[in-house]
Design an enzyme around this catalytic site. Structure first.
Site, short mmCIF file in Angstrom:
data_model
loop_
_atom_site.label_atom_id
_atom_site.label_comp_id
_atom_site.label_asym_id
_atom_site.label_seq_id
_atom_site.Cartn_x
_atom_site.Cartn_y
_atom_site.Cartn_z
N LYS A 31 21.06 15.23 -4.32
CA LYS A 31 20.62 14.37 -4.45
C LYS A 31 21.46 13.55 -5.59
O LYS A 31 22.19 11.90 -5.49
CB LYS A 31 19.35 13.92 -4.25
CG LYS A 31 19.18 11.93 -3.64
CD LYS A 31 19.59 12.65 -2.25
CE LYS A 31 19.79 10.81 -1.55
NZ LYS A 31 20.02 10.59 -0.26
N PRO A 91 0.52 -1.15 0.01
CA PRO A 91 -0.33 -0.07 0.00
C PRO A 91 0.82 1.31 0.22
O PRO A 91 2.21 1.29 0.62
CB PRO A 91 -0.68 0.14 1.43
CG PRO A 91 -0.73 -1.61 1.42
CD PRO A 91 0.44 -2.05 0.93
N GLU A 92 0.51 2.65 -0.68
CA GLU A 92 1.10 3.75 -0.29
C GLU A 92 0.13 4.81 -0.08
O GLU A 92 -0.72 4.49 0.80
CB GLU A 92 1.66 3.77 -2.36
CG GLU A 92 2.22 2.79 -2.93
CD GLU A 92 2.61 3.30 -4.45
OE1 GLU A 92 2.62 4.12 -4.70
OE2 GLU A 92 2.96 2.41 -5.36
N ARG A 122 0.83 -12.90 4.83
CA ARG A 122 1.87 -13.70 4.27
C ARG A 122 2.29 -13.41 5.75
O ARG A 122 3.31 -13.65 5.57
CB ARG A 122 2.45 -12.48 3.01
CG ARG A 122 1.35 -12.89 2.17
CD ARG A 122 2.03 -11.64 1.29
NE ARG A 122 1.44 -12.43 -1.00
CZ ARG A 122 1.38 -11.49 -1.71
NH1 ARG A 122 1.94 -10.48 -1.58
NH2 ARG A 122 0.21 -12.14 -2.82
N HIS A 133 -6.40 -15.21 8.26
CA HIS A 133 -5.23 -15.20 8.22
C HIS A 133 -5.35 -13.87 10.03
O HIS A 133 -4.65 -12.96 9.58
CB HIS A 133 -4.76 -14.43 7.38
CG HIS A 133 -4.53 -15.69 6.39
ND1 HIS A 133 -3.64 -16.97 6.36
CD2 HIS A 133 -4.99 -15.79 4.91
CE1 HIS A 133 -3.78 -17.42 5.24
NE2 HIS A 133 -4.96 -16.94 4.47
#
Length: 286
Positions: free
Chosen positions: A160, A2-3, A117, A96
């Site tokens: 950067k 997820p973002e 997971r 789960h």
């Protein structure tokens, strides 16, 4: 994984259904789900008991539940498949289910952490003066944060000396942007993912940030992006932004802008999707 939009959708749901409720008890059903809480499952459950949950907060992809009467917070790592669900007590346990939190009220719902997971988990951490869990103090503000500094971000890009997609995924520069929304923003900005950051002018950086914000707000409006049942909101519902994606996952399909087939290239153990006509690769300097 997820973002920002997906995590913000979950945060808003938790703010509505979990904030300002007192924990009656917590049950850890799988020790791996609290592996980042070094004191162990029993300590984690005991420390939550009788504490009142504050307003859920987020920075980038990181979500936490402050404990109102302490200087601590429960940090949620959703990982690849973690889900925070609010369910009625009588709902059968999910296959789960890893952690269950019950509340001391008569609303009849509980908070569940489900993780197929088991890459994600919950952990308790001290917080700084501004309420940020200490373990994520290094994470930059995200582009939807009112205090995000566009000018400072531009100068950081120039210093950067990297490529633009790497910079967008660098959580110490800008948080919340992952592979999907980086590709989408770069497509909208007509920038190739290997464009050197040192070549970006201030107006170009401003334009790119505008596209990052636009694509994230558009995703938020429809509940985020779900490619399978692993990302859902607290009600177990999927997001629908995948239907609006312009680049990510569209290999071989015509670019919505010029009709050229979208390409996919391996990139840092992931994939980058781009239009070879709209997003010209940078020239290589001899």
């Amino acid at each position: 994984m997820p973002e920002l939009p997906e995590v913000e959708v979950v945060r808003r749901g938790l703010e509505r259904w979990v904030a300002h409720r007192t924990v009656a008890d917590a049950e850890v059903l799988h020790p791996r789900a609290v592996r980042r809480h070094v004191a162990g499952p029993d300590d984690f459950a005991q420390r939550l008991k009788d504490h009142r949950i504050g307003t859920p907060s987020r920075r980038g992809k990181y979500l936490w539940l402050p404990l109102e009467d302490t200087d601590q917070a429960v940090l949620a790592h959703l990982g690849m498949s973690g889900q925070l669900l609010v369910q009625p007590h009588e709902t059968p346990a999910e296959k789960h289910l890893r952690i269950r939190v019950r509340f001391a009220d008569a609303l009849g719902t509980e908070l569940r952490f489900v993780d197929q997971r088991t890459f994600g988990g919950l952990s308790l951490h001290d917080t700084s003066a501004d309420g940020l869990p200490d373990v994520i103090a290094h994470i930059a503000r995200d582009p939807l944060d009112p205090l995000f500094d566009d000018e400072a971000f531009h100068h950081a890009l120039r210093r950067k000396r990297t490529t633009i997609k790497r910079a967008l995924l660098d959580q110490s520069l800008i948080s919340g942007v992952g592979n999907i929304y980086a590709d989408e923003a770069l497509w909208r900005a007509r920038l190739h993912y290997e464009r050197p950051t040192a070549t970006l002018t201030r107006p170009r950086t401003t334009e790119l940030l505008g596209h990052v914000r636009d694509v994230m707000n558009a995703a938020l409006a429809v509940g985020g992006t779900s490619f399978d049942s692993l990302y859902v909101n607290i009600n177990g519902e999927s997001g629908y932004f995948e239907r609006s994606l312009d680049a990510y996952g569209r290999e071989g399909l015509p670019c919505r802008r010029c009709g050229t087939p979208v390409r996919r290239r391996p990139w840092m153990n992931r994939s980058s999707y781009f239009c070879p006509k709209c997003q010209r690769p940078p020239r290589v300097t001899p």
